[in-house]
Motif scaffolding. Structure first.
Motif, short mmCIF file in Angstrom:
data_model
loop_
_atom_site.label_atom_id
_atom_site.label_comp_id
_atom_site.label_asym_id
_atom_site.label_seq_id
_atom_site.Cartn_x
_atom_site.Cartn_y
_atom_site.Cartn_z
N ALA A 253 21.84 2.27 32.31
CA ALA A 253 20.95 1.84 33.59
C ALA A 253 19.42 1.49 33.08
N GLY A 254 19.14 2.48 32.10
CA GLY A 254 17.57 2.31 31.86
C GLY A 254 17.20 3.19 30.98
N TYR A 255 15.91 3.44 30.57
CA TYR A 255 15.43 4.26 29.35
C TYR A 255 14.16 5.12 30.14
N SER A 256 13.78 6.17 29.25
CA SER A 256 12.71 6.66 29.62
C SER A 256 12.22 7.30 28.56
N LEU A 257 10.78 7.72 28.46
CA LEU A 257 10.26 8.64 27.04
C LEU A 257 10.75 10.09 27.22
N PHE A 258 11.02 10.62 26.00
CA PHE A 258 11.77 11.79 26.09
C PHE A 258 11.01 12.63 24.90
N VAL A 259 10.57 13.91 25.29
CA VAL A 259 10.07 14.80 24.34
C VAL A 259 10.91 15.95 24.31
N ASP A 260 11.33 16.31 23.16
CA ASP A 260 12.09 17.44 22.92
C ASP A 260 11.17 18.53 22.16
N TRP A 261 10.57 19.37 23.11
CA TRP A 261 9.66 20.44 22.50
C TRP A 261 10.59 21.66 21.78
N SER A 262 10.23 21.96 20.66
CA SER A 262 10.82 22.80 19.84
C SER A 262 10.24 24.12 19.23
N ALA A 263 10.88 24.93 19.34
CA ALA A 263 10.34 26.26 18.57
C ALA A 263 11.09 26.30 17.29
N ARG A 264 10.41 26.08 16.16
CA ARG A 264 11.28 25.76 15.13
C ARG A 264 11.57 27.01 14.48
#
Length: 326
Positions: free
Chosen positions: A160-171
């Protein structure tokens, strides 16, 4: 079309959805959520937009808005790993020999936390116990129609559509838990950004040439550019991700499928290529800005984590006891 949401504590998901027109959100009566609209095979989205244009109940200038995620309650979130440069850099070596052969064969993913979605202006807490916190800049496709075991061609029409995505990660947490042999879990479980805009598929299609989307993505920390990539470097198109996700099962309206981190889209790539001291991990007080072009901009301040409550180690003798049971 582009849709966004403003804070509204008395509404489902804590947000009011509106249509982005010029520099304002136009919000019609009814308080419908994006998930409501997606569950109607697209007809409801068009009707919502018509109402927002013809008779909005609210007109909120973006400059004055407290923006929420347009989809704060996705049913599922799958995050893929589709950028070769990121995969090589994150492995700590500078060539493709660092990439597992299976990576070239399937667009692999893991499930992450649908309850951890935050808006594009929210504070981002450190994961409890981490000392190596990182951002990962991505784009997410959002499913608009239910589908099962879809072909590549069928899969395209289900986005249907798209969005900005940020996967915040504790490395540090991520790397420790992955030594057990399962994918990341608590290392990526605290928070993910989705928004500010939900952009309908036709706008992204207009940027597409031979299934590659020309969309620059940039990130800065405390006003200093720290990364820049482009969605066109994806090794698979989004339709392939949808087809693979639906293999032998269902994708449903509102499901989120992350592209994986773009090349130069996280600190871990720099650590992998230049050493762990080449850039500091994120810390309390840092301000991270991610620019996704027509997908919008997210700005986050890093804040302190929740407390890390200790757990005992595994109880001895569990293996011996389990052998006596079927």
């Amino acid at each position: 079309m582009r849709f966004g949401a403003i804070r509204a504590s008395d509404r489902p998901g804590g947000a009011l959805l509106g249509l982005l027109v010029d520099d304002e959100l136009r919000i019609p009566e009814g308080g419908r959520t994006l998930l409501d609209l997606l569950r109607d095979d697209g007809d409801a989205i068009d009707a919502f937009a018509d109402d927002a244009l013809s008779d909005p109940a609210l007109r909120v200038p973006i400059a004055e808005a407290s923006l929420a995620s347009p989809l704060p309650n996705p049913p599922t979130v799958r995050d893929f790993m589709t950028f070769e440069g990121h995969t090589i850099g994150g492995m700590g070596r500078g060539d493709a020999s660092a990439v597992a052969p299976a990576w070239w064969e399937i667009p692999t993913f893991y499930f992450t936390n649908p309850y951890a979605i935050c808006g594009p202006q929210d504070d981002v807490p450190l994961a409890p116990g981490t000392e190596r916190f990182d951002y990962e800049v991505e784009v997410a496709a959002i499913i608009g129609r239910a589908g099962h075991n879809l072909t590549l061609e069928e899969a395209r029409s289900h986005i249907a559509g798209y969005s900005l995505f940020v996967d915040w990660s504790a490395r540090d947490i991520q790397m420790h838990e992955m030594t057990i042999g399962l994918g990341p879990a608590k290392g990526k479980d605290t928070v993910s950004t989705l928004g500010p805009w939900f952009v309908t598929a036709d706008e992204i299609d207009a940027l597409t040439d031979s299934a590659r989307v020309d969309l620059p993505l940039t990130v800065s920390v405390n006003g200093v550019r720290t990364g820049a990539g482009n969605l066109r470097e994806m090794a698979w198109e989004f339709a392939a991700l949808v087809s693979y996700a639906s293999r032998g099962t269902w994708v449903m309206p509102g499901d989120v499928l992350g592209s994986g981190t773009c090349d130069d889209g996280c600190l871990a790539e720099r650590w992998g290529r230049q050493g762990p001291d080449s850039a500091p991990p994120l810390a309390v007080g840092d301000v991270v800005e991610i620019d996704g072009g027509l997908l919008g901009r997210a700005t986050h301040r890093i804040v302190a984590s929740a407390p890390r409550h200790p757990l005992p180690g595994a109880r001895p003798g569990a293996h011996e006891r389990s052998t006596h049971h079927v």
